[in-house]
Design a protein around this motif. Structure first.
Motif, mmCIF file in Angstrom:
data_model
loop_
_atom_site.group_PDB
_atom_site.id
_atom_site.type_symbol
_atom_site.label_atom_id
_atom_site.label_comp_id
_atom_site.label_asym_id
_atom_site.label_seq_id
_atom_site.Cartn_x
_atom_site.Cartn_y
_atom_site.Cartn_z
ATOM 1 N N TRP A 153 0.811 -1.210 0.000
ATOM 2 C CA TRP A 153 0.000 0.000 0.000
ATOM 3 C C TRP A 153 0.848 1.265 0.000
ATOM 4 O O TRP A 153 0.390 2.327 -0.451
ATOM 5 N N ARG A 154 2.090 1.167 0.468
ATOM 6 C CA ARG A 154 2.965 2.338 0.505
ATOM 7 C C ARG A 154 3.458 2.748 -0.881
ATOM 8 O O ARG A 154 4.064 3.810 -1.039
ATOM 9 N N ALA A 155 3.222 1.914 -1.872
ATOM 10 C CA ALA A 155 3.637 2.248 -3.250
ATOM 11 C C ALA A 155 2.588 3.133 -3.928
ATOM 12 O O ALA A 155 2.507 3.173 -5.163
ATOM 13 N N PHE A 156 1.812 3.841 -3.145
ATOM 14 C CA PHE A 156 0.713 4.670 -3.642
ATOM 15 C C PHE A 156 1.183 5.631 -4.732
ATOM 16 O O PHE A 156 0.659 5.624 -5.857
ATOM 17 N N ASP A 157 2.171 6.465 -4.423
ATOM 18 C CA ASP A 157 2.615 7.478 -5.386
ATOM 19 C C ASP A 157 3.183 6.844 -6.642
ATOM 20 O O ASP A 157 2.951 7.332 -7.759
ATOM 21 N N THR A 158 3.928 5.751 -6.479
ATOM 22 C CA THR A 158 4.514 5.063 -7.631
ATOM 23 C C THR A 158 3.426 4.543 -8.565
ATOM 24 O O THR A 158 3.508 4.696 -9.792
ATOM 25 N N ALA A 159 2.405 3.924 -7.985
ATOM 26 C CA ALA A 159 1.328 3.366 -8.798
ATOM 27 C C ALA A 159 0.511 4.466 -9.471
ATOM 28 O O ALA A 159 0.148 4.357 -10.652
ATOM 29 N N VAL A 160 0.221 5.543 -8.739
ATOM 30 C CA VAL A 160 -0.543 6.646 -9.314
ATOM 31 C C VAL A 160 0.193 7.237 -10.509
ATOM 32 O O VAL A 160 -0.398 7.483 -11.575
ATOM 33 N N GLU A 161 1.490 7.444 -10.365
ATOM 34 C CA GLU A 161 2.277 8.010 -11.464
ATOM 35 C C GLU A 161 2.320 7.064 -12.660
ATOM 36 O O GLU A 161 2.262 7.505 -13.815
ATOM 37 N N ALA A 162 2.411 5.763 -12.383
ATOM 38 C CA ALA A 162 2.422 4.781 -13.480
ATOM 39 C C ALA A 162 1.117 4.842 -14.269
ATOM 40 O O ALA A 162 1.116 4.764 -15.507
ATOM 41 N N GLY A 163 -0.006 4.993 -13.570
ATOM 42 C CA GLY A 163 -1.290 5.094 -14.251
ATOM 43 C C GLY A 163 -1.411 6.360 -15.069
ATOM 44 O O GLY A 163 -1.913 6.343 -16.201
ATOM 45 N N TYR A 164 -0.920 7.469 -14.511
ATOM 46 C CA TYR A 164 -0.988 8.743 -15.237
ATOM 47 C C TYR A 164 -0.120 8.697 -16.496
ATOM 48 O O TYR A 164 -0.572 9.061 -17.589
ATOM 49 N N SER A 165 1.112 8.221 -16.347
ATOM 50 C CA SER A 165 2.048 8.186 -17.482
ATOM 51 C C SER A 165 1.535 7.280 -18.587
ATOM 52 O O SER A 165 1.605 7.623 -19.781
ATOM 53 N N ALA A 166 1.023 6.108 -18.220
ATOM 54 C CA ALA A 166 0.530 5.169 -19.225
ATOM 55 C C ALA A 166 -0.648 5.753 -19.996
ATOM 56 O O ALA A 166 -0.763 5.574 -21.214
ATOM 57 N N THR A 167 -1.513 6.484 -19.306
ATOM 58 C CA THR A 167 -2.693 7.049 -19.958
ATOM 59 C C THR A 167 -2.312 8.194 -20.883
ATOM 60 O O THR A 167 -2.821 8.286 -22.007
ATOM 61 N N VAL A 168 -1.410 9.053 -20.436
ATOM 62 C CA VAL A 168 -0.943 10.149 -21.295
ATOM 63 C C VAL A 168 -0.305 9.583 -22.556
ATOM 64 O O VAL A 168 -0.533 10.081 -23.676
ATOM 65 N N LYS A 169 0.468 8.530 -22.402
ATOM 66 C CA LYS A 169 1.112 7.906 -23.554
ATOM 67 C C LYS A 169 0.087 7.372 -24.550
ATOM 68 O O LYS A 169 0.225 7.541 -25.767
ATOM 69 N N ILE A 170 -0.969 6.735 -24.031
ATOM 70 C CA ILE A 170 -2.034 6.211 -24.889
ATOM 71 C C ILE A 170 -2.731 7.346 -25.624
ATOM 72 O O ILE A 170 -3.013 7.262 -26.834
ATOM 73 N N LEU A 171 -3.018 8.421 -24.921
ATOM 74 C CA LEU A 171 -3.742 9.540 -25.524
ATOM 75 C C LEU A 171 -2.906 10.266 -26.572
ATOM 76 O O LEU A 171 -3.461 10.935 -27.453
ATOM 77 N N GLN A 172 -1.584 10.126 -26.495
ATOM 78 C CA GLN A 172 -0.703 10.762 -27.481
ATOM 79 C C GLN A 172 -0.337 9.833 -28.622
ATOM 80 O O GLN A 172 0.370 10.230 -29.549
ATOM 81 N N ASP A 173 -0.820 8.601 -28.580
ATOM 82 C CA ASP A 173 -0.513 7.607 -29.607
ATOM 83 C C ASP A 173 -1.271 7.946 -30.891
ATOM 84 O O ASP A 173 -2.507 7.994 -30.906
ATOM 85 N N ASP A 174 -0.537 8.185 -31.972
ATOM 86 C CA ASP A 174 -1.169 8.576 -33.239
ATOM 87 C C ASP A 174 -2.145 7.503 -33.736
ATOM 88 O O ASP A 174 -3.171 7.823 -34.354
ATOM 89 N N GLU A 175 -1.829 6.239 -33.494
ATOM 90 C CA GLU A 175 -2.699 5.168 -33.965
ATOM 91 C C GLU A 175 -4.035 5.158 -33.246
ATOM 92 O O GLU A 175 -5.017 4.598 -33.742
#
Length: 579
Positions: free
Chosen positions: A544-566
């Motif tokens: 549960w202490r990996a809260f910030d790490t997991a939140v950032e992973a979710g944000y980064s992955a979503t931004v990457k998807i939204l910027q994917d030209d395909e």
């Protein structure tokens, strides 16, 4: 005598006068009252039908054994043709949504006609191909004719219908509001306005007159408008059943005024009307009207979140990224911790509130460290119960700002339990009750545990909830365990002496992984229009202490998807849907 526009049916278009006359001499005319079956699933197929006027609905039984609308068959369209041509039993049941006139051709006659007039088969093939394209992502099961019925004369149903119509038109759709003053029309007129408009809203006050009855029988779907500061009458709809009511194609739109204290719950309105869903209209909240408009045109946006223990914190970052991109959510659901986070969004909480609440509930102190000598679980579950009540209180699912569901697993019946009503905290508690870690929730004779045991990524449930595009966030990873934890493991006393009482032994991780291993990501992910899979394999399920790490992973992955030209087209359509 044949109808004047008989030749305009797509099957006959440009087929020539000789072919049209040949068909006309061999057809069988049939009138089907609303609510009656044309044929049932698994019946033998020896006829092909065409809708002359009215509307049919194709239905299948869903995972809960209830009828689920598969698609509409409207005027001019064929029905039963694929089963007849293939020589197979019907794959769905077809009922009249409203009073319908049809004509049919037997298999023997059809085969003779297409040999004599090959253009007929070409026309039919084009129709089948067009409908197949429509059916992808539920394009052909979107209702067009809605009856908006006021449960009280104090509700300005026409004014509210016009406000919804205004929002519908912003999406480039045509929308006609039909009042009782336009009611002196025949069935053909209703077919014509349906063809001429993307959406038709029939409006009336509930009652026993001719016009309210017409609205009930002509609707693809019924919306009953009620006030939260009043009690519903029971039954709310007239006893003489309409087809839409019979197939549970009914929703309640519950109006809530900030200045008036609610005296009724959503559950009361659902029970009084027999509705499938409840939608909220908070006075002064234009986003509620936008949601209603998206629901009507089949552009509502669904969000489904998988379970995954501490890895589910990635959902928080993904949601923040989607909201930053101006994507709004109309229907929400999830399993286990995914259900908890989806509930936060359905409550209407802002990103900052969600982070603060979940940090306090699950990270500030470990909610699973109230260990007991294991009889049915390692933790007593009291801390989890307290924290769910602290965050969600006594709210009922029916009264949340957006429609919501979560999933638990019923060990008595070995089936998923879909929670769409009742106390939210209790439903979430059942959805996160990992076997061996938390005690199960006993509901009557049912024993409920974590939904991940049966359905960890409930995309199928979300698809049955609405007819728009869906976003899914899946944090399940196959490589979830550290093998070193299970090589020559220490005894219980040795573990306590070295790790203390506040660190869960590896058996906790083992049980969590065993409970979620049934997840088949490929099948569930096929139902999703925009899929986000954050890289959280390095986060332990109970960390549960990996809260910030997991939140950032979710944000980064979503931004990457939204910027994917395909995926640009998918993203733009989602953003436009939420405009």
């Amino acid at each position: 005598m044949l109808p004047r526009d008989f030749h305009k049916i797509p099957f006959l278009r440009h087929a020539g006068q000789h072919a049209i006359r040949d068909v006309a001499h061999n057809i069988v005319w049939y009138s089907l009252p609303g609510g009656w079956p044309l044929y049932l699933e698994s019946d033998p197929s020896d006829m092909m039908w065409f809708v002359r006027s009215g509307s049919l609905g194709a239905f299948k039984r869903n995972y809960e054994g209830q009828f689920e609308l598969v698609g509409h068959i409207r005027a001019g369209e064929p029905v039963g043709e694929m089963s007849m041509i293939a020589g197979e039993p019907h794959s769905a049941s077809v009922y009249a949504i409203r009073d319908t006139e049809l004509f049919g051709l037997s298999k023997q006659v059809f085969n003779r006609l297409i040999r004599s007039h090959p253009d007929l088969m070409q026309n039919l093939s084009r129709t089948i191909l067009f409908r197949t394209k429509q059916s992808k992502r539920g394009r052909n099961d979107i209702s067009k004719v809605f009856s908006l019925l006021s449960s009280s004369p104090t509700i300005d149903i026409e004014g509210r219908a016009q406000r919804i119509a205004q929002e519908v038109r912003k999406y480039g759709k045509t929308c006609l509001v039909v009042t009782e003053s336009m009611a002196n029309q025949g069935a053909k007129w209703f077919d014509e306005i349906e063809k001429a408009n993307d959406v038709v809203l029939l409006i009336s006050q509930l009652g026993t007159g001719l016009w309210p009855q017409t609205c009930l029988r002509q609707a693809d779907r019924i919306w009953v408008f009620g006030r939260a500061d009043a009690k519903p009458s029971t039954p709310l709809l007239p006893e003489d059943s309409s087809p839409a009511r019979e197939f549970k194609l009914v929703d309640v739109v519950l109006i809530k005024d900030v200045g008036k204290k609610p005296i009724s719950k959503g559950k009361e309105w659902l029970e009084a009307s027999g509705a499938a869903r409840i939608l909220q209209w908070h006075e002064g909240r234009n986003e509620d009207i936008q949601t209603l408009a998206r629901v009507i045109i089949g552009r509502s946006i669904g969000l489904v979140l998988s379970g995954g223990g501490a890895r589910a914190f990635a959902h928080i970052g993904a949601i923040r990224a989607l909201r930053d991109a101006n994507i709004k959510f109309d229907f929400l659901g999830g399993t286990s911790m995914g259900g908890v986070i989806a509930a936060c969004v359905a409550m209407g909480w802002k990103d900052e509130d969600i982070e603060q609440r979940l940090w306090k509930a699950f990270v500030e102190t470990n909610p699973l460290n109230d260990y007991v000598l294991p009889v049915i679980s390692f933790a007593s579950g009291k801390k989890v119960d307290e924290r769910l009540l602290e965050q969600f209180g006594d709210i009922l699912i029916e009264d949340m700002q957006r429609p919501f569901f979560c999933v638990s697993s019923n060990l008595r019946t070995a089936t998923p339990m879909i929670h769409r009503s009742g106390p939210l905290a209790k439903s979430l508690r059942a959805s996160i009750a990992l076997p061996g870690i938390l005690p199960p929730v006993v509901d009557g004779d049912d024993v409920l545990v974590d939904g991940a045991v049966i359905n960890n990524f409930p995309t199928n449930v979300l698809m049955d909830t609405h007819r728009g595009p869906n976003i899914g966030i899946d944090v399940t990873q196959q490589h979830a365990l550290d093998a070193n934890d299970y090589r020559d493991p220490p005894g219980f006393l040795q573990w306590i002496l070295t790790k203390g009482f506040h660190s869960a032994p590896p058996i906790a991780e083992l049980l969590m992984r065993a409970a979620t291993i049934n997840h088949d990501p490929s099948q569930a992910r096929d139902n999703i229009d925009l899929l986000v899979v954050p890289e959280v394999g390095h986060v332990n399920l109970r960390d549960w202490r990996a809260f910030d790490t997991a939140v950032e992973a979710g944000y980064s992955a979503t931004v990457k998807i939204l910027q994917d030209d395909e995926k640009a087209d998918i993203f733009e359509s989602l953003r436009n849907f939420s405009a």
